[in-house]
Scaffold this motif. Structure first.
Motif, PDB file in Angstrom:
ATOM      1  N   LYS A  27       0.834  -1.199   0.000  1.00 50.77           N
ATOM      2  CA  LYS A  27       0.000   0.000   0.000  1.00 50.77           C
ATOM      3  C   LYS A  27       0.865   1.245   0.000  1.00 50.77           C
ATOM      4  O   LYS A  27       1.983   1.225   0.506  1.00 50.77           O
ATOM      5  N   VAL A  28       0.305   2.315  -0.550  1.00 48.20           N
ATOM      6  CA  VAL A  28       1.009   3.589  -0.461  1.00 48.20           C
ATOM      7  C   VAL A  28       0.767   4.135   0.936  1.00 48.20           C
ATOM      8  O   VAL A  28      -0.363   4.437   1.304  1.00 48.20           O
ATOM      9  N   VAL A  29       1.828   4.229   1.743  1.00 51.53           N
ATOM     10  CA  VAL A  29       1.622   4.736   3.098  1.00 51.53           C
ATOM     11  C   VAL A  29       1.971   6.203   3.187  1.00 51.53           C
ATOM     12  O   VAL A  29       1.666   6.872   4.173  1.00 51.53           O
ATOM     13  N   MET A  30       2.623   6.706   2.138  1.00 53.00           N
ATOM     14  CA  MET A  30       2.998   8.110   2.212  1.00 53.00           C
ATOM     15  C   MET A  30       3.340   8.585   0.812  1.00 53.00           C
ATOM     16  O   MET A  30       3.920   7.840   0.009  1.00 53.00           O
ATOM     17  N   GLN A  31       2.911   9.759   0.499  1.00 53.99           N
ATOM     18  CA  GLN A  31       3.193  10.301  -0.830  1.00 53.99           C
ATOM     19  C   GLN A  31       3.475  11.770  -0.646  1.00 53.99           C
ATOM     20  O   GLN A  31       2.699  12.482  -0.030  1.00 53.99           O
ATOM     21  N   GLY A  32       4.606  12.230  -1.131  1.00 53.48           N
ATOM     22  CA  GLY A  32       4.914  13.634  -0.932  1.00 53.48           C
ATOM     23  C   GLY A  32       6.302  13.985  -1.402  1.00 53.48           C
ATOM     24  O   GLY A  32       6.864  13.320  -2.268  1.00 53.48           O
ATOM     25  N   SER A  33       6.844  15.046  -0.818  1.00 55.35           N
ATOM     26  CA  SER A  33       8.165  15.509  -1.231  1.00 55.35           C
ATOM     27  C   SER A  33       9.211  14.486  -0.798  1.00 55.35           C
ATOM     28  O   SER A  33       9.007  13.742   0.157  1.00 55.35           O
ATOM     29  N   PRO A  34      10.342  14.455  -1.500  1.00 55.47           N
ATOM     30  CA  PRO A  34      11.401  13.503  -1.138  1.00 55.47           C
ATOM     31  C   PRO A  34      11.813  13.647   0.325  1.00 55.47           C
ATOM     32  O   PRO A  34      11.989  12.643   1.019  1.00 55.47           O
ATOM     33  N   GLU A  35      11.925  14.900   0.795  1.00 55.96           N
ATOM     34  CA  GLU A  35      12.350  15.122   2.182  1.00 55.96           C
ATOM     35  C   GLU A  35      11.413  14.396   3.148  1.00 55.96           C
ATOM     36  O   GLU A  35      11.849  13.610   3.991  1.00 55.96           O
ATOM     37  N   ASP A  36      10.138  14.657   2.987  1.00 55.48           N
ATOM     38  CA  ASP A  36       9.152  14.068   3.894  1.00 55.48           C
ATOM     39  C   ASP A  36       9.167  12.549   3.831  1.00 55.48           C
ATOM     40  O   ASP A  36       9.158  11.865   4.850  1.00 55.48           O
ATOM     41  N   ALA A  37       9.207  12.053   2.592  1.00 57.51           N
ATOM     42  CA  ALA A  37       9.120  10.607   2.427  1.00 57.51           C
ATOM     43  C   ALA A  37      10.348   9.927   3.010  1.00 57.51           C
ATOM     44  O   ALA A  37      10.243   8.896   3.672  1.00 57.51           O
ATOM     45  N   VAL A  38      11.513  10.519   2.765  1.00 55.99           N
ATOM     46  CA  VAL A  38      12.740   9.915   3.281  1.00 55.99           C
ATOM     47  C   VAL A  38      12.734   9.945   4.810  1.00 55.99           C
ATOM     48  O   VAL A  38      13.094   8.963   5.473  1.00 55.99           O
ATOM     49  N   ASN A  39      12.275  11.055   5.365  1.00 61.70           N
ATOM     50  CA  ASN A  39      12.192  11.114   6.824  1.00 61.70           C
ATOM     51  C   ASN A  39      11.258  10.045   7.376  1.00 61.70           C
ATOM     52  O   ASN A  39      11.563   9.370   8.356  1.00 61.70           O
ATOM     53  N   HIS A  40      10.146   9.910   6.696  1.00 59.45           N
ATOM     54  CA  HIS A  40       9.165   8.919   7.108  1.00 59.45           C
ATOM     55  C   HIS A  40       9.774   7.521   7.045  1.00 59.45           C
ATOM     56  O   HIS A  40       9.613   6.714   7.954  1.00 59.45           O
ATOM     57  N   TYR A  41      10.490   7.284   5.949  1.00 58.06           N
ATOM     58  CA  TYR A  41      11.132   5.985   5.743  1.00 58.06           C
ATOM     59  C   TYR A  41      12.141   5.711   6.866  1.00 58.06           C
ATOM     60  O   TYR A  41      12.140   4.639   7.475  1.00 58.06           O
ATOM     61  N   ASN A  42      12.977   6.710   7.112  1.00 57.38           N
ATOM     62  CA  ASN A  42      13.997   6.526   8.147  1.00 57.38           C
ATOM     63  C   ASN A  42      13.369   6.291   9.519  1.00 57.38           C
ATOM     64  O   ASN A  42      13.852   5.491  10.307  1.00 57.38           O
ATOM     65  N   TYR A  43      12.268   6.996   9.750  1.00 53.69           N
ATOM     66  CA  TYR A  43      11.576   6.814  11.018  1.00 53.69           C
ATOM     67  C   TYR A  43      11.089   5.372  11.135  1.00 53.69           C
ATOM     68  O   TYR A  43      11.264   4.717  12.161  1.00 53.69           O
ATOM     69  N   MET A  44      10.529   4.887  10.013  1.00 54.38           N
ATOM     70  CA  MET A  44      10.004   3.535  10.041  1.00 54.38           C
ATOM     71  C   MET A  44      11.110   2.517  10.260  1.00 54.38           C
ATOM     72  O   MET A  44      10.978   1.588  11.048  1.00 54.38           O
ATOM     73  N   ILE A  45      12.226   2.720   9.569  1.00 54.04           N
ATOM     74  CA  ILE A  45      13.359   1.812   9.719  1.00 54.04           C
ATOM     75  C   ILE A  45      13.859   1.839  11.162  1.00 54.04           C
ATOM     76  O   ILE A  45      14.163   0.802  11.750  1.00 54.04           O
TER      77      ILE A  45
END
Lengths: 405, 253
Positions: free
Chosen positions: A218-236
């Motif tokens: 599923k798409v859990v987040m869609q947006g600017s690279p900054e936001d998405a990368v932060n979200h990704y790192n948070y998840m990791i």
């Protein structure tokens, strides 16, 4: 332009492929379903780049394969509006026994080029690959790097409407990689679009205009690279926390000292990400939680940042900043170092020292190596190379003509 | 179409890559085979066909059935595994599952044409009296391959789900070969066997070749029509099944 609307795909898992036939004949289900993608929608405008991030198994490759036409979706509409070439199919159909040239033709045609088109592009492909001198030799005489170069060169000149790029880009030597990236950027400037799948968050930030993050299809987040990368790192990092890093702290093999005061916890947080992944130049905080086993007068808390080669990058201590704290028995204190992380891209460790007085060699209460680690990734603000971000002020001034006509 | 031709070329390049005689094997192999059949069987052993005067009769009978059969059986067996064999392509680039296997038919046809040229050379060399009916030859071949494609196409789809189909096909083709009058003649069979044999679709084209090469008579038109109808039905069934199962085929590869 590429548009994908409410795309879903499940894989049916069978004990054996023959069960699929049994299903048709007996009209009973013999499979378990696994959702690979669920209700995915996005649009990639011409001339822009969409990044797709997510952990392994999130559905990234399945999505690429559907865009590429190799798999069919269960439901949903995919409109790729023209030739799509992936760097996934690098070197498809390469035969090691045949010459480089004959492989260029087969591979080119498999990527959707016409014979005449390849004839016309051949000089450019050969020049790009830097393999003109060996092109009439069989592929088996090439080094693996040369094979990759040939494969890339053909793909680069397939000139699709849209490039699908996955980790493939990370192989090959740096010089050739740069060349490919330049070529891809050119493609983008000419109005082509790109879909880029990667685990390399730096590359995602640098190349993409928009990012979607997939998790369990599923798409859990869609947006600017900054936001998405932060979200990704948070998840990791949330995954990491109940795993290894905690254990490593508990073991603490690298701590020594008198232990009249103890370092209980050290964490590094980027203020924009809330994790230990920090964009270069952005504010961050190093927190150290200290507990007094005995009363310590005038405690000094020092930090030392080291890079992956163990070089000391920066160190300082509370005492040098005039912070004086007396620690009573059983008290716990939090020491925070706020700073802009003006460091080059890479991974770093933080070592912490507790001492009484200004030199921890006199009375070392605790010295803890690698108490925490963090990673600096490229920020979008000002690109730089090297280990530190010096933030120069740039002034230009014309001095006059030197009289050459 | 472009891609089909490229795949055909590639098929040959792969077949002969690394061999020093290369494409000349396309001629050498049939030369040896046809020499054995015509010279050894007809001239030396003296096998005869009832009702045919020429000493070459049996040799020509054998070769005129065998060459097309080899093309047919190779086409069917290679077609039947085509999806699994080419999975490295199917799983990476957009390929039309219905049309790309045509390259197998083309490739086997080229091999067949080389053998035919050799066969023709033998016939001319031995001064064999060629019948006017031989103009039917290309028609029969096209219909035969049409049938082979349809059959192979269906088998290819099933092979994705049933991998032991490959062994089944190779055994069946062996059996089918001996159930078709290629080595022997139709006349030597007892009545009950010849009734059954009429239902053998391979006999539709093998019989036609025998007619034009050996018996100087036109092929039975109703046989050819029937062959066309069977081929067409198989291809339509294949198309239908392929459209229905394309998603599963791609998932399984």
């Amino acid at each position: 332009m590429i548009s994908v609307a409410s795309l879903s795909k499940r894989f049916k898992l069978y004990q054996s492929p023959a069960d699929r036939l049994k299903e048709i004949v007996l009209r009973r289900s013999f499979h378990e379903s696994k959702v690979a993608l669920e209700d995915i929608s996005f649009v990639v405008e011409s001339g822009s780049t969409l990044g797709i991030i997510g952990q392994n198994g999130a559905g990234k490759s399945t999505l690429l394969k559907i865009l590429n036409g190799v798999l069919l979706p269960d439901t949903g509409v995919v409109d790729v509006g023209g030739r799509v070439a992936g760097l996934l199919e690098l070197g498809t159909g390469f035969n090691m026994e045949l010459t480089g040239l004959s492989n260029v033709y087969t591979n080119g045609m498999l990527l959707g080029m016409e014979r005449g088109e390849i004839d016309a592009k051949l000089p450019a492909i050969l020049e790009f690959s830097e393999l003109a001198s060996v092109i009439s030799h069989p592929l088996k005489t090439y080094s693996s790097g040369m094979v990759m170069r040939l494969a890339f060169s053909v793909a680069m000149y397939a000139e699709p409407e849209c490039f699908l790029i996955d980790e493939a880009l990370s192989v090959g030597d740096a010089h050739f990689q740069q060349k490919c990236i330049r070529r891809i950027k050119q493609h983008k400037e000419q109005g082509g679009s790109i879909i880029f799948v990667s685990h390399d968050m730096n590359a995602v930030k640098v190349l993409c205009d928009e990012v979607i993050m997939l998790d369990h299809g599923k798409v859990v987040m869609q947006g600017s690279p900054e936001d998405a990368v932060n979200h990704y790192n948070y998840m990791i990092s949330t995954l990491d926390d109940d795993g290894e890093t905690v254990k490593k702290d508990a073991d603490a093999p690298t701590a020594f000292g008198e232990f009249s005061a103890r370092v209980r916890r050290v964490s590094v947080l980027g203020s924009d990400t809330g994790t230990q992944v920090i964009s270069a130049g952005s504010p961050a905080e190093i927190q150290i939680l200290v507990e007094g086993a005995q009363a310590v007068r005038d405690i000094n808390v020092g930090i030392l940042i080291r890079n992956t080669f163990g070089q000391d990058i920066y160190g300082t201590a509370t005492w040098k900043h005039g912070e004086k704290v007396d620690l009573a028995t059983g008290e716990s204190w939090l020491f925070s170092f706020f700073m802009d992380m003006n460091l080059g891209i890479g991974k770093y460790t933080v070592s912490v020292a507790l001492s009484a007085g200004d030199n921890h060699l006199e009375s070392c209460l605790e010295w803890r190596d690698h108490a925490a680690s963090f990673e600096v990734i490229s920020g979008r603000r000002d690109e730089f190379v090297g280990m530190c971000r010096l933030q120069p002020r740039i002034v230009t001034k014309k001095l006059g003509d030197i009289g050459v006509s | 179409m472009n891609l089909t031709i490229e795949l055909t070329k590639r098929d040959f390049a792969e077949r002969f890559s690394g061999s020093s005689l290369g494409v000349s094997w396309l001629v050498l192999a049939p030369v040896v085979n046809i020499f054995i059949y015509i010279v050894v069987f007809s001239e030396l052993i003296g096998a005869r066909i009832p009702g045919v005067e020429s000493t070459l009769g049996y040799g020509v009978y054998l070769v005129s059935g065998l060459l097309p059969w080899v093309a047919f059986s190779n086409t069917v067996s290679r077609m039947s595994t085509v999806y699994v064999d080419k999975r490295h392509l199917i799983s990476k680039i957009r390929l039309d599952l219905k049309s790309f296997p045509v390259f197998v038919v083309l490739s086997e046809t080229v091999v067949f044409l080389f053998s035919c040229v050799v066969f023709l050379a033998f016939l001319l060399y031995f001064d064999f009296e060629m019948s006017r009916q031989m103009i039917w030859f290309p028609v029969i071949y096209v219909l035969q391959q049409f049938f082979a494609f349809g059959l192979g196409f269906l088998l290819a789809i099933f092979h994705v789900f049933l991998r032991d189909l490959k062994e089944f096909v190779s055994v069946s083709l062996q059996l089918w070969f001996w159930l078709t009058p290629i080595v022997y003649t139709f006349d030597i069979l007892p009545d009950y066997a010849s009734d059954v044999l009429h239902m053998n679709p391979a006999y539709l084209f093998i019989g036609a070749y025998h007619n034009i090469f050996v018996f100087d008579s036109a092929p039975a038109l109703d046989s050819l029509l029937l062959l066309f109808v069977i081929g067409l039905s198989l291809i339509l069934a294949g198309f239908f099944l392929c459209s229905k199962l394309e998603r599963d085929i791609r998932d399984f590869l």
